[in-house]
Write an enzyme that holds these catalytic residues in place. Sequence first.
Site, PDB file in Angstrom:
ATOM      1  N   ASP A  32       2.306  38.438  -6.950  1.00 24.64           N
ATOM      2  CA  ASP A  32       2.048  38.065  -5.504  1.00 24.64           C
ATOM      3  C   ASP A  32       0.617  38.145  -5.178  1.00 24.64           C
ATOM      4  O   ASP A  32      -0.020  39.128  -5.795  1.00 24.64           O
ATOM      5  CB  ASP A  32       2.973  38.152  -4.801  1.00 24.64           C
ATOM      6  CG  ASP A  32       3.221  37.344  -3.376  1.00 24.64           C
ATOM      7  OD1 ASP A  32       4.058  36.422  -3.479  1.00 24.64           O
ATOM      8  OD2 ASP A  32       2.271  37.288  -2.695  1.00 24.64           O
ATOM      9  N   ARG A  88       8.627  17.625   1.658  1.00 23.86           N
ATOM     10  CA  ARG A  88       7.918  18.446   0.601  1.00 23.86           C
ATOM     11  C   ARG A  88       6.559  17.694   0.642  1.00 23.86           C
ATOM     12  O   ARG A  88       5.551  18.732  -0.043  1.00 23.86           O
ATOM     13  CB  ARG A  88       8.658  18.426  -0.669  1.00 23.86           C
ATOM     14  CG  ARG A  88      10.202  18.904  -0.541  1.00 23.86           C
ATOM     15  CD  ARG A  88      11.072  18.876  -1.826  1.00 23.86           C
ATOM     16  NE  ARG A  88      12.271  19.326  -1.745  1.00 23.86           N
ATOM     17  CZ  ARG A  88      13.380  18.557  -1.529  1.00 23.86           C
ATOM     18  NH1 ARG A  88      13.102  17.344  -0.849  1.00 23.86           N
ATOM     19  NH2 ARG A  88      14.452  19.095  -1.218  1.00 23.86           N
ATOM     20  N   ASP A 148      19.459  20.106  -7.485  1.00 26.65           N
ATOM     21  CA  ASP A 148      20.168  19.110  -6.544  1.00 26.65           C
ATOM     22  C   ASP A 148      21.411  18.705  -7.113  1.00 26.65           C
ATOM     23  O   ASP A 148      22.469  18.301  -6.375  1.00 26.65           O
ATOM     24  CB  ASP A 148      18.902  17.738  -6.823  1.00 26.65           C
ATOM     25  CG  ASP A 148      17.776  18.062  -6.252  1.00 26.65           C
ATOM     26  OD1 ASP A 148      17.606  19.036  -5.346  1.00 26.65           O
ATOM     27  OD2 ASP A 148      16.885  17.516  -6.687  1.00 26.65           O
ATOM     28  N   ARG A 151      23.868  20.982  -5.651  1.00 27.05           N
ATOM     29  CA  ARG A 151      24.012  20.509  -4.292  1.00 27.05           C
ATOM     30  C   ARG A 151      25.062  19.448  -4.320  1.00 27.05           C
ATOM     31  O   ARG A 151      26.065  19.197  -3.613  1.00 27.05           O
ATOM     32  CB  ARG A 151      22.885  20.556  -3.570  1.00 27.05           C
ATOM     33  CG  ARG A 151      22.101  21.545  -3.239  1.00 27.05           C
ATOM     34  CD  ARG A 151      20.717  21.326  -2.437  1.00 27.05           C
ATOM     35  NE  ARG A 151      20.075  22.689  -2.006  1.00 27.05           N
ATOM     36  CZ  ARG A 151      18.817  22.667  -1.863  1.00 27.05           C
ATOM     37  NH1 ARG A 151      18.041  21.380  -2.144  1.00 27.05           N
ATOM     38  NH2 ARG A 151      18.231  23.760  -1.635  1.00 27.05           N
ATOM     39  N   HIS A 175      12.322  14.895  -6.897  1.00 32.95           N
ATOM     40  CA  HIS A 175      12.957  15.840  -6.122  1.00 32.95           C
ATOM     41  C   HIS A 175      12.368  15.812  -4.552  1.00 32.95           C
ATOM     42  O   HIS A 175      11.594  16.560  -4.213  1.00 32.95           O
ATOM     43  CB  HIS A 175      12.715  17.309  -6.674  1.00 32.95           C
ATOM     44  CG  HIS A 175      13.100  18.588  -5.868  1.00 32.95           C
ATOM     45  ND1 HIS A 175      14.509  18.714  -5.544  1.00 32.95           N
ATOM     46  CD2 HIS A 175      12.604  19.317  -4.977  1.00 32.95           C
ATOM     47  CE1 HIS A 175      14.600  19.666  -4.938  1.00 32.95           C
ATOM     48  NE2 HIS A 175      13.551  20.139  -4.396  1.00 32.95           N
TER      49      HIS A 175
HETATM   50  N1  NAI Z   1      11.557  23.111  -6.730  1.00 27.66           N
HETATM   51  C1  NAI Z   1      12.555  23.313  -5.925  1.00 27.66           C
HETATM   52  O1  NAI Z   1      13.799  22.986  -6.067  1.00 27.66           O
HETATM   53  C2  NAI Z   1      12.350  24.194  -4.869  1.00 27.66           C
HETATM   54  C3  NAI Z   1      10.959  24.395  -4.186  1.00 27.66           C
HETATM   55  N2  NAI Z   1      10.706  25.330  -3.308  1.00 27.66           N
HETATM   56  C4  NAI Z   1       9.290  25.811  -3.037  1.00 27.66           C
HETATM   57  O2  NAI Z   1       8.993  26.905  -3.684  1.00 27.66           O
HETATM   58  C5  NAI Z   1       7.707  27.529  -2.893  1.00 27.66           C
HETATM   59  C6  NAI Z   1       8.007  28.910  -2.564  1.00 27.66           C
HETATM   60  O3  NAI Z   1       9.174  28.733  -1.541  1.00 27.66           O
HETATM   61  P1  NAI Z   1       9.467  30.224  -0.847  1.00 27.66           P
HETATM   62  O4  NAI Z   1       9.674  31.221  -1.814  1.00 27.66           O
HETATM   63  O5  NAI Z   1      10.573  29.789   0.260  1.00 27.66           O
HETATM   64  O6  NAI Z   1       8.090  30.572  -0.017  1.00 27.66           O
HETATM   65  P2  NAI Z   1       7.621  32.184   0.364  1.00 27.66           P
HETATM   66  O7  NAI Z   1       6.566  31.712   1.534  1.00 27.66           O
HETATM   67  O8  NAI Z   1       8.750  32.949   0.848  1.00 27.66           O
HETATM   68  O9  NAI Z   1       6.869  32.595  -0.852  1.00 27.66           O
HETATM   69  C7  NAI Z   1       5.696  32.109  -1.373  1.00 27.66           C
HETATM   70  C8  NAI Z   1       5.351  33.159  -2.089  1.00 27.66           C
HETATM   71  O10 NAI Z   1       3.766  32.586  -2.626  1.00 27.66           O
HETATM   72  C9  NAI Z   1       2.798  33.710  -2.485  1.00 27.66           C
HETATM   73  N3  NAI Z   1       1.593  33.363  -2.789  1.00 27.66           N
HETATM   74  C10 NAI Z   1       0.742  32.178  -2.161  1.00 27.66           C
HETATM   75  N4  NAI Z   1      -0.282  31.977  -2.727  1.00 27.66           N
HETATM   76  C11 NAI Z   1      -0.209  32.509  -4.189  1.00 27.66           C
HETATM   77  C12 NAI Z   1      -1.209  32.714  -5.084  1.00 27.66           C
HETATM   78  N5  NAI Z   1      -2.283  32.319  -4.958  1.00 27.66           N
HETATM   79  N6  NAI Z   1      -0.927  33.586  -6.126  1.00 27.66           N
HETATM   80  C13 NAI Z   1       0.259  34.246  -5.996  1.00 27.66           C
HETATM   81  N7  NAI Z   1       1.103  34.244  -5.055  1.00 27.66           N
HETATM   82  C14 NAI Z   1       0.996  33.230  -3.912  1.00 27.66           C
HETATM   83  C15 NAI Z   1       3.020  34.086  -1.148  1.00 27.66           C
HETATM   84  O11 NAI Z   1       2.410  35.335  -0.895  1.00 27.66           O
HETATM   85  C16 NAI Z   1       4.514  34.346  -0.788  1.00 27.66           C
HETATM   86  O12 NAI Z   1       4.964  35.636  -1.085  1.00 27.66           O
HETATM   87  C17 NAI Z   1       7.566  26.295  -1.956  1.00 27.66           C
HETATM   88  O13 NAI Z   1       6.434  25.548  -2.354  1.00 27.66           O
HETATM   89  C18 NAI Z   1       8.934  25.434  -1.748  1.00 27.66           C
HETATM   90  O14 NAI Z   1       8.753  24.393  -1.412  1.00 27.66           O
HETATM   91  C19 NAI Z   1      11.700  26.122  -2.897  1.00 27.66           C
HETATM   92  C20 NAI Z   1      12.855  25.854  -2.932  1.00 27.66           C
HETATM   93  C21 NAI Z   1      13.445  24.901  -4.043  1.00 27.66           C
HETATM   94  O1  OAA Z   2      13.613  21.627   0.719  1.00 26.09           O
HETATM   95  C1  OAA Z   2      12.498  22.388   0.369  1.00 26.09           C
HETATM   96  O2  OAA Z   2      11.511  21.978   0.858  1.00 26.09           O
HETATM   97  C2  OAA Z   2      12.704  23.193  -0.649  1.00 26.09           C
HETATM   98  C3  OAA Z   2      13.515  22.677  -1.746  1.00 26.09           C
HETATM   99  O3  OAA Z   2      12.721  21.827  -2.671  1.00 26.09           O
HETATM  100  C4  OAA Z   2      14.836  22.530  -1.799  1.00 26.09           C
HETATM  101  O4  OAA Z   2      15.682  23.638  -1.413  1.00 26.09           O
HETATM  102  O5  OAA Z   2      15.582  21.729  -2.452  1.00 26.09           O
END
Ligand code: NAI
Ligand code: OAA
Length: 308
Positions: A32, A88, A148, A151, A175
């Site tokens: 991180d 998103r 998805d 869910r 997504h």
């Molecule tokens: N594809 C999917 O199904 C899903 C996607 N997401 C996405 O995943 C991402 C993370 O979500 P969360 O973990 O809830 O967010 P969060 O805010 O809890 O964690 C994100 C982390 O990334 C770190 N970070 C930021 N810039 C960075 C860099 N340049 N290098 C290394 N670390 C860095 C931050 O310090 C933070 O600890 C979001 O964009 C969210 O929308 C979340 C859930 C599902």
């Molecule tokens: O909903 C969001 O922004 C995070 C995500 O992609 C998910 O949980 O499906």
Amino acid sequence: MKVTVVGAGAVGASCAEYIAIKDFASEVVILDIKEGFAEGKAMDLMQTASLNGFDTKITGSTNDYSKTAGSDVCVITSGIPRKPGMTREELIGINAGIVKMVSANLIEHSPNTIIIVVSNPMDTMTYLVHKTTNLPKNRIIGMGGALDSARFKYRLAEALGAPISDVDGMVIGGHSDKGMVPLIGKAVRNSVVVSEFLSEERMEQVVQDTKVGGATLTGLLGTSAWYAPGAAVSAMVQAIACDTKKIFPCSALLDGEFGLNDLSIGVPCVLGANGIEKIVEISLTDAEKAKLSESAVGVKATNGLLEL
Ligand SMILES: NC(=O)C1=CN([C@@H]2O[C@H](COP(=O)(O)OP(=O)(O)OC[C@H]3O[C@@H](n4cnc5c(N)ncnc54)[C@H](O)[C@@H]3O)[C@@H](O)[C@H]2O)C=CC1
Ligand SMILES: O=C([O-])CC(=O)C(=O)O
């Protein structure tokens, strides 16, 4: 098997935890940008090892990519999550720069890695990694459909009054709240199509509840979800690590499959040691094809916002 997870936030930590608990990887590195954060998460997780019974070694790194060297799989969760009321797609401005930089750093230290992209807007972030790195396309995989679909199965089980282990179903497409395509016509309860049990209206409710699954949780939690996202990534990493050849809907770069080109979008894929080993071109009804094409238009519009 060495796995790196970039982003020690909610999803990254959950993903690292599930990978460790399943005990199939020798090493997980969490990285991180926030000073000490990944080291703290790694230490906390390691202190669960004797309680949860795993031998995976978890370490943390503050932005030092040399610690990630030689990773077989790298997961990108770095970036901002959405807040209630946001889409998103609105995250693209900040997350594109982060994902581009992180993927370049990862590949510099692990040129043979497989990358799983999680950061949103995920299909566009996956496309960005395809466009800005020279990894072969089977080694860049977006995670969305696995979540998805989980869910979808939850909502199907709820509607059917059945245990989740008795239902199966898949979500393809982008997504996004509008772009997901839950394949309700192919969903089954123990091999029997769900239309045998549910009315048209109830099936439509399942589809709508599935599509807004992420938004619903974001409204309840104030930020987006992490347990099911972390579990979905860990299931994909396990399929690669253990070369299981399981099918997951993944965001894959398409070159004519399903009549689509030059985008990354959710389609059924066989996952194994080589990443995406096959895109499975299942037959779709005309209505399903139309929904997938409409979803592709949405993903391409978001891709158009990238500065490539
Ligand atoms: N594809 C999917 O199904 C899903 C996607 N997401 C996405 O995943 C991402 C993370 O979500 P969360 O973990 O809830 O967010 P969060 O805010 O809890 O964690 C994100 C982390 O990334 C770190 N970070 C930021 N810039 C960075 C860099 N340049 N290098 C290394 N670390 C860095 C931050 O310090 C933070 O600890 C979001 O964009 C969210 O929308 C979340 C859930 C599902
Ligand atoms: O909903 C969001 O922004 C995070 C995500 O992609 C998910 O949980 O499906």
